[in-house]
Motif scaffolding. Structure first.
Motif, PDB file in Angstrom:
ATOM      1  N   ASP A  28       0.797  -1.248   0.000  1.00 43.66           N
ATOM      2  CA  ASP A  28       0.000   0.000   0.000  1.00 43.66           C
ATOM      3  C   ASP A  28       0.823   1.289   0.000  1.00 43.66           C
ATOM      4  N   PHE A  33      -2.125   7.312   1.024  1.00 46.00           N
ATOM      5  CA  PHE A  33      -1.620   7.208   2.389  1.00 46.00           C
ATOM      6  C   PHE A  33      -0.433   8.128   2.639  1.00 46.00           C
ATOM      7  N   PHE A  39      -6.432   9.830   1.603  1.00 44.72           N
ATOM      8  CA  PHE A  39      -7.238   9.197   2.649  1.00 44.72           C
ATOM      9  C   PHE A  39      -6.590   9.350   4.026  1.00 44.72           C
ATOM     10  N   GLU A  76      -4.589  -0.775  -1.450  1.00 46.36           N
ATOM     11  CA  GLU A  76      -5.880  -0.841  -0.774  1.00 46.36           C
ATOM     12  C   GLU A  76      -6.845   0.089  -1.504  1.00 46.36           C
ATOM     13  N   VAL A 161       3.271   0.403   4.143  1.00 40.91           N
ATOM     14  CA  VAL A 161       2.554   1.152   5.181  1.00 40.91           C
ATOM     15  C   VAL A 161       1.126   0.642   5.310  1.00 40.91           C
ATOM     16  N   THR A 162       0.513   0.898   6.467  1.00 40.71           N
ATOM     17  CA  THR A 162       1.161   1.323   7.687  1.00 40.71           C
ATOM     18  C   THR A 162       1.515   0.077   8.504  1.00 40.71           C
ATOM     19  N   VAL A 165      -1.197  -1.586  10.708  1.00 35.48           N
ATOM     20  CA  VAL A 165      -2.507  -1.864  10.108  1.00 35.48           C
ATOM     21  C   VAL A 165      -2.304  -2.891   8.972  1.00 35.48           C
ATOM     22  N   CYS A 166      -2.101  -2.428   7.745  1.00 40.82           N
ATOM     23  CA  CYS A 166      -2.105  -3.383   6.628  1.00 40.82           C
ATOM     24  C   CYS A 166      -0.864  -4.268   6.576  1.00 40.82           C
TER      25      CYS A 166
HETATM   26  C1  C5J Z   1      -3.056   0.685   5.526  1.00 43.63           C
HETATM   27  C2  C5J Z   1      -4.762   1.973   6.650  1.00 43.63           C
HETATM   28  N1  C5J Z   1      -2.577   0.442   4.310  1.00 43.63           N
HETATM   29  N2  C5J Z   1      -3.932   2.374   7.598  1.00 43.63           N
HETATM   30  N3  C5J Z   1      -4.321   1.219   5.616  1.00 43.63           N
HETATM   31  O1  C5J Z   1      -2.393   0.459   6.515  1.00 43.63           O
HETATM   32  O2  C5J Z   1      -5.929   2.283   6.704  1.00 43.63           O
END
Ligand code: C5J
Length: 227
Positions: A28, A33, A39, A76, A161-162, A165-166
């Motif tokens: 991602d 990001f 986003f 994503e 990243v991040t 999370v992903c």
């Molecule tokens: C990812 C997010 N790519 N933080 N997405 O980590 O929403």
């Protein structure tokens, strides 16, 4: 005859990297990001924190490309009609803009919009695997596992990243599917430095319950062409 593995100095112990069977997976690294107006920024994050992951990721891409080893990029995002974006994801919190709303780089986290693109420095090359994913984990709702299996991939080196999370979600999914995964410290970033640090600890704790972590220098030292 199988080629001997390369040994990467890593935590919690050395990572044995099988040449040609280890894919670099870049999670991602999208404008949505990393750049202002996307986003990540709409959620109130300081997106400049992620930019330091670009150059280390570029160095890993160069190493993998020079050797002809498999490279996977993920993005994503959602279909323009958002049928693959559940309300639980779209309606969370009180962001300035939501997924699908129009921002300076087009509709947020929607496939085909400028913000959905991977940052130019890390653009995929023809022949590299590009996975569009609707969720945090890159195995969920995608053909990633099949793409890795047909290429004989057994090990994954993670950038992107991040971190918490992903990246972490995908590392856990990969581990459950039998892949050995190593996360490269400098090639991953979070909007929350303390979450990145915690994730690195979580991955390597308990004898590497999720996988391994290594520095960029350690990975490059191991994969550098023998003189
Ligand atoms: C990812 C997010 N790519 N933080 N997405 O980590 O929403």
């Amino acid at each position: 005859m199988m080629k001997p593995t390369l040994t990467v100095d890593a935590l919690p112990f050395a990572f044995e990297l099988p040449p040609g069977r280890t894919a670099l997976i870049v999670i991602d690294m999208q404008r949505d990001f990393i750049e202002p107006g996307g986003f990540g920024a709409a959620l109130g994050n300081d997106v400049s924190l992620l930019q330091s992951a670009i150059e280390p990721t570029r160095a890993l891409l160069q190493a993998w490309r020079e050797r002809g080893w498999p490279v996977v990029h993920t993005r994503e995002g959602h279909a323009p009609d958002l049928h693959d974006c559940p309300p639980a994801k779209r309606e969370r919190g009180k962001p300035g803009l939501r997924i699908g709303d129009a921002g300076p780089m087009g509709r947020l986290l929607v496939r085909g919009e400028p913000g959905h693109d991977i940052v130019p420095a890390l653009a995929p090359l023809p022949g590299e695997v590009l996975i569009d994913k609707p969720g945090k984990g890159a195995f969920y709702g995608t053909a990633l596992h099949e793409a890795l299996q047909v290429r004989g991939v057994t090990h994954l080196v993670f950038a992107g990243v991040t971190t918490e999370v992903c990246v972490q979600t995908t590392m856990r999914e990969a581990n459950d599917r039998g892949y050995d995964g190593l996360l490269v410290d400098e090639a991953t970033q979070s909007y929350f430095p303390e979450f990145k640090a915690a994730t690195l600890s979580m991955v390597t704790a308990q004898g590497g319950i999720v996988g391994w972590v290594a520095s960029l220098a350690a990975v490059l030292a191991a994969v550098h062409p023998q003189a």
